[in-house]
Every structure is written in C-alpha cells, then in structure tokens.
Design a protein around this motif. Structure first.
Motif, short mmCIF file in Angstrom:
data_model
loop_
_atom_site.label_atom_id
_atom_site.label_comp_id
_atom_site.label_asym_id
_atom_site.label_seq_id
_atom_site.Cartn_x
_atom_site.Cartn_y
_atom_site.Cartn_z
N VAL A 102 0.87 -1.17 0.00
CA VAL A 102 0.00 0.00 0.00
C VAL A 102 0.90 1.22 0.00
O VAL A 102 1.82 1.32 0.83
N PRO A 103 0.71 2.15 -0.94
CA PRO A 103 1.58 3.32 -0.98
C PRO A 103 1.46 4.14 0.29
O PRO A 103 0.37 4.29 0.85
N ARG A 104 2.58 4.65 0.75
CA ARG A 104 2.60 5.48 1.96
C ARG A 104 2.33 6.93 1.56
O ARG A 104 2.92 7.42 0.60
N SER A 105 1.46 7.58 2.29
CA SER A 105 1.11 8.94 1.97
C SER A 105 0.63 9.63 3.23
O SER A 105 0.10 9.00 4.14
N ASP A 106 0.86 10.93 3.29
CA ASP A 106 0.36 11.69 4.44
C ASP A 106 -1.13 11.95 4.32
O ASP A 106 -1.81 12.17 5.30
N GLU A 107 -1.62 11.91 3.09
CA GLU A 107 -3.03 12.16 2.87
C GLU A 107 -3.79 10.84 2.77
O GLU A 107 -3.22 9.81 2.43
N ARG A 108 -5.04 10.90 3.03
CA ARG A 108 -5.89 9.71 2.95
C ARG A 108 -6.08 9.31 1.49
O ARG A 108 -6.35 10.15 0.64
N LEU A 109 -5.95 7.99 1.21
CA LEU A 109 -6.12 7.49 -0.15
C LEU A 109 -7.55 7.00 -0.35
O LEU A 109 -8.14 6.41 0.54
N THR A 110 -8.08 7.25 -1.53
CA THR A 110 -9.39 6.73 -1.88
C THR A 110 -9.21 5.44 -2.67
O THR A 110 -8.13 5.19 -3.20
N PRO A 111 -10.23 4.60 -2.76
CA PRO A 111 -10.08 3.31 -3.43
C PRO A 111 -9.58 3.41 -4.87
O PRO A 111 -8.80 2.57 -5.31
N HIS A 112 -9.99 4.42 -5.61
CA HIS A 112 -9.55 4.50 -7.00
C HIS A 112 -8.08 4.89 -7.13
O HIS A 112 -7.50 4.79 -8.20
N GLU A 113 -7.45 5.32 -6.04
CA GLU A 113 -6.03 5.65 -6.08
C GLU A 113 -5.15 4.43 -5.80
O GLU A 113 -3.94 4.51 -5.94
N LEU A 114 -5.75 3.31 -5.42
CA LEU A 114 -5.00 2.09 -5.17
C LEU A 114 -4.96 1.26 -6.44
O LEU A 114 -5.83 1.36 -7.30
N LYS A 115 -3.95 0.38 -6.56
CA LYS A 115 -3.82 -0.45 -7.75
C LYS A 115 -4.75 -1.65 -7.67
O LYS A 115 -4.82 -2.33 -6.66
#
Length: 126
Positions: free
Chosen positions: A79-92
């Motif tokens: 899972v990509p690390r990010s300071d912001e919250r990821l939405t489902p469409h941003e995941l592979k």
C-alpha cells in the motif's frame, strides 16, 4: 312502544348483517379476480417467453476437460505510503489483479505454539 324499539333493533341488526354479507361477497370477488389475473399473466408469460434450448445449444465441456482450480501463492501489493488519505480509486487493482506469483510456492504455516489467528497462543484447554 316496546314493540317498536324491538323492530328498530331487528332492522339495525339485519342491516349490519347485510353489510357484512356484502363485504364478504366483495372480498370473494376481489380474490377471484386476483387469482384469474395471475393465471392469465402466467399463461401469457409462458407463451411469449424464451424457448428452451435444444440439446445442440446446451453448454459443452471444454476440449481439455473441466476447468480446475489453480492454487498458487501470490506476493501482496504494498500500500503506498502517503500523508493524505487514499481513496479506493487511487490504489492499484482489485483482489489479485496487481499481485504477482511468489517465487516460493510453499504455503505459510503457523509455528507450533504460535498465536496463529486466535488468542494469545497459549496452550488453551486440554
């Protein structure tokens, strides 16, 4: 006077009985209409519905025999690390779409005495 009040009571009871009988007849008529409409509708659907497939149109087994289940160990996607919250469409991908076959096909096993997925790994009940 007593004779008149008795007759009024009898007339009132007779009118109530007539109303009750009328409601019962109306209910029977409504039920009969519903049953008839259901019968007509189902007959119409049967006549206009799709026909059954012929034996030649039935599904056939593939040339190589039945399709079998494939068991393989897959490497998980990170899972990509990010300071912001990821939405489902941003995941592979979804499910195993983004993962690849693992180099080791050995199934992971829990160590004896390890916790596994339940409890603290203690001896439990004997």
């Amino acid at each position: 006077m007593t004779n008149t009040s008795w007759m009024e009571t009898a007339d009132l009871a007779a009118s109530r009985g007539a109303v009750g009988a009328g409601l019962a007849v109306a209910a029977v008529v409504v039920v009969a209409l519903l049953i008839g409409m259901f019968g007509l509708g189902s007959r119409k659907v049967r006549k206009s519905g799709t026909r059954r497939p012929t034996p030649e149109e039935q599904p056939r087994m593939p040339e190589g025999g039945p399709v079998r289940e494939v068991r393989e160990q897959r490497e998980p996607d990170e899972v990509p690390r990010s300071d912001e919250r990821l939405t489902p469409h941003e995941l592979k991908g979804h499910g195993n779409a983004g993962s690849r076959t693992s180099a080791s096909q050995e199934r992971p096993r829990w160590d004896e005495g390890g916790s596994g997925s339940f409890g603290s790994g203690g001896p439990g009940r004997s």
